[in-house]
Design an enzyme around this catalytic site. Structure first.
Site, mmCIF file in Angstrom:
data_model
loop_
_atom_site.group_PDB
_atom_site.id
_atom_site.type_symbol
_atom_site.label_atom_id
_atom_site.label_comp_id
_atom_site.label_asym_id
_atom_site.label_seq_id
_atom_site.Cartn_x
_atom_site.Cartn_y
_atom_site.Cartn_z
ATOM 1 N N TYR A 176 -5.817 -105.791 -41.474
ATOM 2 C CA TYR A 176 -5.308 -105.627 -40.112
ATOM 3 C C TYR A 176 -6.140 -104.545 -39.431
ATOM 4 O O TYR A 176 -6.063 -103.374 -39.789
ATOM 5 C CB TYR A 176 -3.829 -105.246 -40.169
ATOM 6 C CG TYR A 176 -3.149 -105.014 -38.842
ATOM 7 C CD1 TYR A 176 -3.706 -105.433 -37.637
ATOM 8 C CD2 TYR A 176 -1.909 -104.384 -38.797
ATOM 9 C CE1 TYR A 176 -3.068 -105.221 -36.428
ATOM 10 C CE2 TYR A 176 -1.256 -104.163 -37.589
ATOM 11 C CZ TYR A 176 -1.838 -104.578 -36.417
ATOM 12 O OH TYR A 176 -1.197 -104.364 -35.220
ATOM 13 N N ARG A 229 -4.854 -98.177 -32.365
ATOM 14 C CA ARG A 229 -3.748 -97.432 -32.962
ATOM 15 C C ARG A 229 -4.205 -96.535 -34.119
ATOM 16 O O ARG A 229 -3.695 -95.430 -34.293
ATOM 17 C CB ARG A 229 -2.660 -98.387 -33.478
ATOM 18 C CG ARG A 229 -1.812 -99.013 -32.381
ATOM 19 C CD ARG A 229 -0.701 -99.855 -32.987
ATOM 20 N NE ARG A 229 0.174 -100.418 -31.977
ATOM 21 C CZ ARG A 229 1.253 -99.831 -31.478
ATOM 22 N NH1 ARG A 229 1.587 -98.622 -31.913
ATOM 23 N NH2 ARG A 229 2.003 -100.424 -30.580
ATOM 24 N N ILE A 233 -1.167 -113.720 -34.912
ATOM 25 C CA ILE A 233 0.005 -112.921 -35.257
ATOM 26 C C ILE A 233 0.457 -112.283 -33.958
ATOM 27 O O ILE A 233 -0.208 -111.407 -33.411
ATOM 28 C CB ILE A 233 -0.308 -111.890 -36.350
ATOM 29 C CG1 ILE A 233 -0.628 -112.626 -37.670
ATOM 30 C CG2 ILE A 233 0.876 -110.945 -36.547
ATOM 31 C CD1 ILE A 233 -0.943 -111.714 -38.836
ATOM 32 N N LYS A 268 -6.207 -110.019 -39.463
ATOM 33 C CA LYS A 268 -5.609 -109.986 -38.130
ATOM 34 C C LYS A 268 -6.460 -109.008 -37.334
ATOM 35 O O LYS A 268 -6.462 -107.794 -37.609
ATOM 36 C CB LYS A 268 -4.162 -109.492 -38.178
ATOM 37 C CG LYS A 268 -3.552 -109.274 -36.793
ATOM 38 C CD LYS A 268 -2.194 -108.600 -36.870
ATOM 39 C CE LYS A 268 -1.663 -108.326 -35.456
ATOM 40 N NZ LYS A 268 -0.355 -107.606 -35.474
ATOM 41 N N TYR A 277 -4.731 -92.023 -39.133
ATOM 42 C CA TYR A 277 -4.677 -90.571 -39.148
ATOM 43 C C TYR A 277 -5.749 -89.948 -40.039
ATOM 44 O O TYR A 277 -6.461 -89.050 -39.618
ATOM 45 C CB TYR A 277 -3.287 -90.053 -39.565
ATOM 46 C CG TYR A 277 -3.129 -88.561 -39.319
ATOM 47 C CD1 TYR A 277 -2.892 -88.078 -38.041
ATOM 48 C CD2 TYR A 277 -3.243 -87.637 -40.357
ATOM 49 C CE1 TYR A 277 -2.773 -86.716 -37.804
ATOM 50 C CE2 TYR A 277 -3.131 -86.285 -40.128
ATOM 51 C CZ TYR A 277 -2.896 -85.825 -38.851
ATOM 52 O OH TYR A 277 -2.785 -84.471 -38.604
ATOM 53 N N THR A 289 3.593 -103.608 -37.056
ATOM 54 C CA THR A 289 3.718 -102.605 -35.996
ATOM 55 C C THR A 289 4.908 -102.916 -35.103
ATOM 56 O O THR A 289 5.709 -102.034 -34.772
ATOM 57 C CB THR A 289 2.431 -102.568 -35.143
ATOM 58 O OG1 THR A 289 1.314 -102.346 -35.995
ATOM 59 C CG2 THR A 289 2.503 -101.481 -34.097
ATOM 60 N N THR A 290 5.046 -104.175 -34.716
ATOM 61 C CA THR A 290 6.151 -104.593 -33.847
ATOM 62 C C THR A 290 7.493 -104.437 -34.545
ATOM 63 O O THR A 290 8.528 -104.316 -33.892
ATOM 64 C CB THR A 290 5.951 -106.045 -33.382
ATOM 65 O OG1 THR A 290 4.624 -106.187 -32.872
ATOM 66 C CG2 THR A 290 6.934 -106.436 -32.293
#
Length: 293
Positions: free
Chosen positions: A132, A137, A204, A162, A106, A43-44
């Site tokens: 993850y 999100r 992480i 994570k 989504y 994501t980052t």
């Protein structure tokens, strides 16, 4: 398989394109300052704005530059199972140690859909998977029972998680329901200390992009059960953890990196924009508090 401080690397941009030279310097700097692994295209890393060609190139560069010094976890998540599998197969050939696979966003699959999705990935690629979970999100939550079912069914494929759910009880849920080899990594810097106490073995991290040595020292103190030292380091880093999210991530961390290194720019890709003046002020104060500027 993984432990300690593992930065979720930013993807540096210059004039709208991948800044390969800066990315290679960032990788070297991270390894030289103690990071125990690297995540590319998380994501980052703004994976959602990268084309597949760019996505794969970032992973390729990361593996190449790391040169076996630390393991690389490749971001392979997608809300399309087949595209996630495409990323996993590429990452396996490129030499990544594992694929970080976010819950499909989504589409909002139920738990049966999540099991089917991750089972398909586990059965069609031999790359170890780090689940993850970041429901803030994705709007989809990989519930503890689902994690335990997947890890038990595929012990040589589902290697860890994570967890960025914010629910610390899950560390114990997973630990009690899965074999001791399952790797639990915090996905929230500000919760890494209590997560470690509950059984997590690393983080992480977003903050580790800009403070790799401090984050590594903090994680080592946790591993050594040195609570006094860990708490002291956590207090030093704590304002920075929150400053990284004073505006849409990763804009604040890219700004922070541009303050620490003249070879980094604060550029992000649309629909993100560079962080606000208020966020910059928070980052500046947190960098000073941590002794990084």
């Amino acid at each position: 398989m993984f432990s300690g401080s593992i930065p979720a690397l930013v993807t540096p941009f210059r004039d709208g394109t991948l800044d390969e030279a800066a990315f290679r310097r960032l990788i070297d700097w991270q390894i030289e300052h103690g990071s125990k692994g690297l995540v590319a295209c998380g994501t980052t890393g703004e994976a959602s704005t990268l084309s597949n060609a760019e996505h794969h190139r970032v992973i390729e560069i990361c593996v190449e530059q790391a040169a076996g010094r630390v393991p690389v976890i490749a971001g392979c998540g997608s809300n399309d199972t087949q595209n996630a599998l495409l990323h996993m197969r590429f990452s396996r050939k490129a030499g990544a140690a594992a694929g970080l696979c976010v819950a499909p966003y989504y589409n909002r699959p139920g738990q049966a859909g999540l099991i089917a999705h991750f089972s398909h990935l586990a059965e069609n690629s031999d790359l170890p998977i780090i689940l993850y979970n970041v429901p803030g999100r994705t709007v989809t939550d990989i519930e503890p029972e689902t994690v335990c079912e997947l890890a038990t069914k595929y012990p040589h494929r589902i290697a860890g998680i994570k967890d960025a759910s914010g629910d610390l009880s899950r560390v114990v849920d997973h630990r009690m329901g899965i074999s001791k080899d399952f790797c639990q990594l915090s996905g929230d810097d500000e919760l890494a200390l209590p997560a470690s106490a509950a059984g997590a073995v690393g983080c992480i991290s977003v903050t580790a992009n800009v403070a790799p040595a401090l984050c590594c020292e903090f994680q080592q103190a946790c591993a050594d059960n040195d609570l006094v030292k860990a708490r002291k380091l956590n207090d030093r880093l704590y304002p920075l953890h929150y400053a990284m999210f004073e505006d849409a991530s990763p804009a604040p961390v890219k700004y922070a990196l541009s303050r620490v290194h003249d070879w980094m720019t604060p550029q992000v890709r649309l629909p993100l924009v560079e962080c606000s003046d208020a966020a910059k002020k928070a980052v500046d104060e947190a960098l000073e508090h941590a002794g990084l500027v």
